[in-house]
Design a protein around this motif. Structure first.
Motif, PDB file in Angstrom:
ATOM      1  N   ASP A   1       0.880  -1.475   0.171  1.00 29.27           N
ATOM      2  CA  ASP A   1       0.222  -0.025   0.091  1.00 29.27           C
ATOM      3  C   ASP A   1       0.913   1.468   0.228  1.00 29.27           C
ATOM      4  OD1 ASP A   1      -1.897   1.615  -0.394  1.00 29.27           O
ATOM      5  OD2 ASP A   1      -2.839   1.659   2.198  1.00 29.27           O
TER       6      ASP A   1
ATOM      7  N   GLY B   1      -1.822   4.216  -3.836  1.00 28.17           N
ATOM      8  CA  GLY B   1      -2.338   2.881  -3.246  1.00 28.17           C
ATOM      9  C   GLY B   1      -1.974   1.790  -3.461  1.00 28.17           C
TER      10      GLY B   1
ATOM     11  N   ALA C   1      -3.057   7.610 -10.446  1.00 25.19           N
ATOM     12  CA  ALA C   1      -2.829   8.128  -9.325  1.00 25.19           C
ATOM     13  C   ALA C   1      -3.083   9.874 -10.139  1.00 25.19           C
ATOM     14  CB  ALA C   1      -1.864   8.092  -8.576  1.00 25.19           C
TER      15      ALA C   1
ATOM     16  N   HIS D   1      -3.582   2.000 -12.332  1.00 26.33           N
ATOM     17  CA  HIS D   1      -2.764   2.204 -11.755  1.00 26.33           C
ATOM     18  C   HIS D   1      -3.126   3.478 -11.913  1.00 26.33           C
ATOM     19  CE1 HIS D   1      -2.390  -1.439 -10.425  1.00 26.33           C
ATOM     20  NE2 HIS D   1      -2.729  -1.606  -9.730  1.00 26.33           N
TER      21      HIS D   1
END
Lengths: 367, 269
Positions: free
Chosen positions: A261, A266, A307, A305
């Motif tokens: 994490d 994330g 961000a 993924h």
């Protein structure tokens, strides 16, 4: 780690060096193969030059052994070793001409005058200085001095050529040119080159293998690709290229499943091959190279993924743009690089950025 | 203007410095035994008179002999000391160098008296040119060290390492690389110590036996007023020679700096 395919020409066995109470070399053991382009890379004061001078014979080992082509070099003077050196200052004899400099080492060769002259001409031609023989050594530019130093060392056909930061005094363009020339020259003559440098880029470009040294120890010995992709420690990862370090929490799942994490990015699934040490649950740091992340264009679908962040800084390099992106929700920035392509806008500071990243590129360094 | 005042000061300074020396050739060519203005006429007679004084010739020969040997000895000693001081690290290096350099600032009269006591009372030596040579070597060596130190410091240590790396021994490296590169410094050291020894008076006065050096002989001449113009002529020759030697020494020093590929950081001249 030994390059098994090659016959070892330089072998170091537990080499230790003390200057008074200062421990300059700490138990160095390695083999350098015949015909290899080998680099000793590290920050100043890490012992790389001391190690090179130990191989040349200018420094005596406090304990341990240096073997050249299987011969123990204990107590063998530099002038009796099958090595030659290119000095950082080049050490061109200012009172001699270019040809006299290059032919200096042939004084004791027993060659006749015309044979010597031919050897000098050949050596000068090899480094691209044909016809410079009669010039005064003082009239040369930095790059030319470098070449004379190379020709002077190579004319003796040493088994090992030692180069002490030979390119550090040159300007950027000249340095890049000499890097590829040195590489070409090394392949041409087939002699083992051992290069000392503090410039990681230079080491990556030129070397077959690199030994990264910190505080008198070898931190990692690997090929350039291994070194860049699989650094064994945070220090090595930090020293080679640019690496983003982000705090993370490692959680062990059932079986081999491991999850990290990562602050600002994330959660992501990782496997044990991405961690150079033993993977342990708890606090750790993850590393991400700038080129493994991209900023998604506006409106593009964000898969995998992603961000969210804001561009904090932008550096335009022509072919590339480097961005420092402040990630939303955490006090954390990442540096990433983007190739500049036609149709791809260069973002300005303050603009929002969606950062796409790949968990397979993660490296985990347990605290 | 402020600049004009400073120029005036510099002018006065130079006048005090050089006027007495300029008087030497003026009276050397003056056709009168009395050293006073107005000048009475031009003559080269005083120079001709020098050629007839045998005792003067002996003194010149003596001084040259002493100066040449002093130059050689002190340069050799200076060479060893300068090389050790710049290339090797050894205990008490700084202290030792300070002690060696001290004769540079020691009052010569002290050196002269103490050497006289040691040589005559303790060692029971007969005073001769050799005692002067020993003493002159003592005071000239620090100058040689100072000159040669800078020569060795300008010499990149990796030049010697490169020669060894290319197969030469320590000795042949010294001969092929070190010596040629510090040679200008050696020549400068020889010339400076030669000059110092040649016109040194106090020590020579105390330590010469029956054979005076040139400065001692000149001092002796001053008791005879009629000899004064000849002394002036002799002085003129010596000034000319000294200037010539200094120029030659400086030429070699600069060539040395250029050879070693270094910026000139200023020298004697």
């Amino acid at each position: 780690m030994t390059d098994g395919a090659r016959h070892p020409i330089v072998s170091l066995r537990d080499v230790e060096k003390f200057y008074g109470s200062y421990h300059a070399l700490r138990g160095i053991s390695m083999d350098i193969g015949e015909g290899e382009f080998f680099s000793l890379l590290g920050p100043s004061g890490c012992g790389k030059t001391t190690l090179l001078r130990t191989i040349a014979g200018f420094e005596e080992v406090s304990s341990g052994h240096v073997l050249l082509d299987g011969q123990n070099m204990d107590g063998v003077a530099p002038n009796r070793r099958p090595t030659n050196m290119v000095f950082q200052s080049y050490a061109i004899f200012p009172h001699l001409s270019v040809a006299e400099n290059v032919g200096f080492g042939l004084r004791r060769s027993g060659l006749a005058g015309d044979e010597k002259a031919r050897a000098v001409d050949e050596a000068l031609a090899m480094v691209g200085l044909a016809g410079y023989g009669a010039r005064s050594a003082q009239a040369l530019s930095g790059g030319q001095r470098q070449r004379v130093a190379l020709a002077r060392a190579l004319i003796l056909k040493p088994r090992v050529l030692l180069l002490d930061e030979p390119l550090s005094a040159l300007d950027k363009k000249m340095r890049e040119q000499m890097q590829s020339e040195l590489r070409r020259l090394q392949r041409h003559v087939g002699i083992t080159f051992i290069l000392v440098t503090h410039d990681q880029e230079e080491a990556l470009i030129m070397s077959d293998r690199i030994a990264v040294m910190f505080e008198g120890e070898i931190a990692q010995l690997a090929t350039p690709q291994e070194l860049y992709r699989r650094p064994v420690s945070r220090e090595v990862a930090d020293f080679i290229g640019v690496m983003n370090f982000l705090p993370a929490e490692i959680r062990m799942g059932s079986g081999t499943a491991v999850e990290a994490d990562i602050a600002g990015l994330g959660p992501a699934a990782i496997d044990s091959a991405q961690c150079p040490g033993a993977l342990r649950p708890g606090r750790a740091e993850v590393g991400l190279r700038p080129e493994t992340m991209t900023i998604l264009p506006e409106g593009a679908p964000g898969e995998g993924h992603v961000a969210q962040g804001v561009v904090a800084e932008q550096s335009y390099y022509g072919d590339m743009t480097y961005y420092v992106v402040r990630l939303d929700g955490v006090d954390q920035t990442v540096t990433l690089s983007m190739k500049n392509r036609i149709g791809r806008a260069v973002l300005e500071p303050g603009m929002p950025a969606r950062v796409s990243w790949d968990p397979r590129a993660l490296l985990v360094f347990s605290g | 203007m402020k600049g004009r005042g400073l120029f005036f000061y510099a002018g006065i300074y130079l006048l005090f410095l050089y006027a007495p020396i300029i008087l030497l050739p003026i009276f050397a060519f003056n056709d009168s035994t009395i050293i006073a203005f107005p000048l009475s006429g031009f003559t080269t007679g005083w120079f001709a008179e020098l050629a007839t004084i045998d005792a003067l010739h002996d003194a010149v020969r003596n001084s040259l002999f002493i100066a040449v040997l002093t130059a050689i000895f002190s340069t050799l000693l200076g060479l060893c000391a300068a090389r050790a001081a710049t290339r090797y690290r050894f205990p008490a290096r700084g202290g030792l160098m300070t002690l060696i350099m001290t004769p540079l600032v020691l009052p010569e009269i002290i050196v002269a008296v103490s050497l006289l006591v040691v040589m005559v009372q303790l060692l029971d030596l007969r005073l001769s040119s050799w005692t002067v040579i020993a003493a002159h070597t003592l005071i000239c060596t620090p100058f040689c060290i100072a000159i040669l130190n800078s020569s060795f410091q300008n010499l990149d240590a990796s030049l010697e390492e490169a020669a060894i790396d290319l197969g030469e021994s320590r000795f042949s490296t010294f001969r092929l690389v070190t010596l040629p590169l510090v040679m200008p410094g050696i020549i400068a050291a020889l010339l400076i110590s030669f000059t110092i020894s040649l016109d040194e008076f106090i020590i020579a006065f105390f330590l010469t036996g029956s054979e005076p050096t040139l400065p001692v002989y000149i001092w002796g001449l001053l008791r005879f007023p009629q000899r004064l113009p000849a002394v002036m002529a002799l002085g003129t020759i010596l000034v000319a020679l000294s200037i010539l030697l200094l120029i030659v020494a400086e030429y070699f020093r600069r060539r040395g700096v250029a050879r070693a590929g270094k910026e000139d950081s200023g020298g004697f001249l």
